[in-house]
Design an enzyme around this catalytic site. Structure first.
Site, PDB file in Angstrom:
ATOM      1  N   CYS A  89       0.816  -1.222   0.000  1.00 21.70           N
ATOM      2  CA  CYS A  89       0.000   0.000   0.000  1.00 21.70           C
ATOM      3  C   CYS A  89       0.854   1.280   0.000  1.00 21.70           C
ATOM      4  O   CYS A  89       1.422   1.610  -1.037  1.00 21.70           O
ATOM      5  CB  CYS A  89      -0.987  -0.056   1.158  1.00 21.70           C
ATOM      6  N   ARG A 123     -12.580   5.950  -0.758  1.00 23.46           N
ATOM      7  CA  ARG A 123     -11.535   4.958  -0.490  1.00 23.46           C
ATOM      8  C   ARG A 123     -11.985   3.582  -0.954  1.00 23.46           C
ATOM      9  O   ARG A 123     -13.176   3.260  -0.915  1.00 23.46           O
ATOM     10  CB  ARG A 123     -11.207   4.918   1.004  1.00 23.46           C
ATOM     11  N   HIS A 187      -3.132  -5.746   2.526  1.00 24.60           N
ATOM     12  CA  HIS A 187      -2.622  -5.471   3.870  1.00 24.60           C
ATOM     13  C   HIS A 187      -2.704  -6.664   4.800  1.00 24.60           C
ATOM     14  O   HIS A 187      -3.377  -7.642   4.506  1.00 24.60           O
ATOM     15  CB  HIS A 187      -3.508  -4.403   4.510  1.00 24.60           C
TER      16      HIS A 187
END
Ligand code: GLN
Length: 237
Positions: A89, A123, A187
């Protein structure tokens, strides 16, 4: 080598390093984890076999950038020499030219790779499943993404999005592969839930370290890991 763990530490990305270390130990291979913190000596980075650049918020990303910049030439030469890097990320975005945040401000990247990331709209958050372009089995990689940035590039992607958003929500690709660098938006426990990717990284690192053409690895019992992996597929695919 865990890069700036005090800053690049979103969602427990460091768990990936612990996973790599465990998989070495279970095979009787010694593996040490080192942390590269602000002000550390560049020399220790030269001996790294695997480097983790974890995720971070925009603010942390810009702090780390000014420190990482001093290491740009070294990281670039290590990448060309085949060092294994997992860049997640914010860490992935830092390898590119810049990250343009939601207010239009450019947070510079190392520009080791030729791509740009822009925050656009809402997002991109949720569970993600991709089909990886790497030569591994199984082909699926499961994870979790949470990013404002949309990344656009022409490199080999880490995979094709089966579920979720990936690099930019538009082109259907996730992440990036360059030499032995994996850049990805996945993640958290990426490697524990995808042991085939962990072993891919370990093999590449050992082949480079010992100048081997190819390495046959002792198989581990990954029953639990694949229960977790398959559960994500059952739930979200
Ligand atoms: N700047 C990044 C983004 O939101 C960082 C995200 C992250 O590492 N989770 O796109």
């Amino acid at each position: 080598m865990n890069m700036y763990p005090e800053v690049l530490n979103l969602y427990g990305d460091r768990g990936n390093i612990i996973c790599l270390q465990k998989r070495c130990i279970w095979r009787g291979i010694e593996a040490n984890i080192f942390e590269y913190n602000l002000g550390a000596d560049q020399e220790i980075l030269k001996n790294a076999d695997i480097i983790l650049l974890g995720g971070a918020s925009d603010r942390e990303q810009s702090i780390v950038y000014s420190h990482l910049l001093k290491l740009k030439e070294l990281i670039k030469s290590l990448i060309e020499d085949g060092v294994v890097i997992l860049a997640i990320c914010g860490g992935y975005q830092l390898l590119g030219e810049a990250y343009i945040d939601a207010s239009g401000r450019a947070i510079k990247g190392l520009h080791i790779l030729d791509f740009i990331t822009k925050a656009e709209g809402k997002r991109l958050i949720g569970n993600i499943i991709i089909e990886t372009s790497l030569d591994v089995f199984p082909k699926t990689v499961v994870g979790y993404e949470n990013h404002g940035g949309r990344t656009y590039h022409d490199y080999q992607p880490f995979g094709k999005v089966l579920k979720g958003y990936g690099n930019n929500r538009k082109d259907g690709f996730e992440g990036l592969i360059y030499k032995n660098v994996i850049g990805t938006y996945l993640h958290g426990p990426l490697l524990p839930k995808n042991p085939h990717i962990a072993d891919f990284m370990l093999k590449k690192a050992l082949e480079r370290k010992y100048a081997l053409d190819s390495l046959e690895f002792q198989k581990l019992d990954d029953t639990l890991e694949y229960i977790a992996h398959n559960r994500v597929k059952e739930l979200y695919m």
